[in-house]
Motif scaffolding. Sequence first.
Motif, PDB file in Angstrom:
ATOM      1  N   GLY A  13       0.795  -1.233   0.000  1.00 20.12           N
ATOM      2  CA  GLY A  13       0.000   0.000   0.000  1.00 20.12           C
ATOM      3  C   GLY A  13       0.822   1.275   0.000  1.00 20.12           C
ATOM      4  N   ALA A  76      -6.297   2.678  -0.478  1.00 24.51           N
ATOM      5  CA  ALA A  76      -7.757   2.800  -0.642  1.00 24.51           C
ATOM      6  C   ALA A  76      -8.169   2.700  -2.113  1.00 24.51           C
ATOM      7  CB  ALA A  76      -8.224   4.125  -0.051  1.00 24.51           C
ATOM      8  N   VAL A 103      -6.939  -2.793   3.891  1.00 15.57           N
ATOM      9  CA  VAL A 103      -6.764  -1.465   3.283  1.00 15.57           C
ATOM     10  C   VAL A 103      -6.027  -0.558   4.263  1.00 15.57           C
ATOM     11  CG1 VAL A 103      -7.923   0.543   2.292  1.00 15.57           C
ATOM     12  CG2 VAL A 103      -8.861  -1.743   1.907  1.00 15.57           C
ATOM     13  N   HIS A 105      -5.615   2.845   5.265  1.00 15.91           N
ATOM     14  CA  HIS A 105      -6.229   4.161   5.095  1.00 15.91           C
ATOM     15  C   HIS A 105      -5.231   5.244   5.496  1.00 15.91           C
ATOM     16  CE1 HIS A 105     -10.125   2.366   4.301  1.00 15.91           C
ATOM     17  NE2 HIS A 105      -9.893   1.545   5.306  1.00 15.91           N
TER      18      HIS A 105
END
Length: 295
Positions: A13, A76, A103, A105
């Motif tokens: 991510g 996201a 996820v 965030h």
Amino acid sequence: MGNRTTSLVVLAGGASSRMKKPPKEGKNLSEKEIQEANQRSKSLISVGNDGRPMMDYVLYNIKKAGFTNVYIVIGANGSLFKAYYGDKDKDNDFHGLKLSFAVQHIPEGREKPFGTADALYQAVEQFPELNKTSYVVCNSDNLYSTVALRLLSENEAPHAFIAYDRDALSFSSERIARFALVELDASSNLTSIVEKPLETEVENYRDASGKLRVSMNIFKFDGRIMYPYLKDCPVHPSRNEKELPSALMNMLKDNHATMEGLPLSEHVPDLTSKEDIQEVKKYLEKHYPKLDWDF
């Protein structure tokens, strides 16, 4: 083998800021490659013979090493991951692996994700079963070998990591100088991580076998012990991120000699910047001409 670790968290991510920088001259990148490098998460850049992404090869080695549950931490806007690997939030079947998505965030007031410790913390909050077991955590843009992954899966210490022989990594010396050196005690337990060591001090960190050891961010943790240190990870003063080595060293202050360094001498292909794309493609063509998932 006693308690084999079968869960693994892949950190995918991040903001990939180095990948988005313009390529150096003479790197022979196509328009499509440049566009993908600028727009996609690093592990989704097409590097395979049939246009498949780096993440396929990471998952292939993970499966070969015997892991069954894989949690991919995405941003996201990680819809492309779901297009490749399954559209459910959890328990997608990908060639027999059970794949779930956590996820990461971005907190209000920040533009970029809050670092690797935050990524792992958000993953274990979303999948609390990880706090009851041991798991391995690794980057998505490094191709760790089946050997490395299996060493961690089969290791019986509470925590462990691969202590790579710095001389076996075939990167430029300038790049290698940026890697954190690790210090191990006489029983091969991690005692410190030395970030950006001064060249004049490097020799002080050789291990008992005379090797300089580096971490490539692949760790095994006991989720029960690690959870509070992820939750309370301090923000790195200069990088303004919550980083996994900080959480890990805080955990070791309270749990001395519980993280075993597993020595390994081999290269780890790495997709950090546009300059790496052709190198990784060549490596995969040579070592992984075809992915046969039915082994």
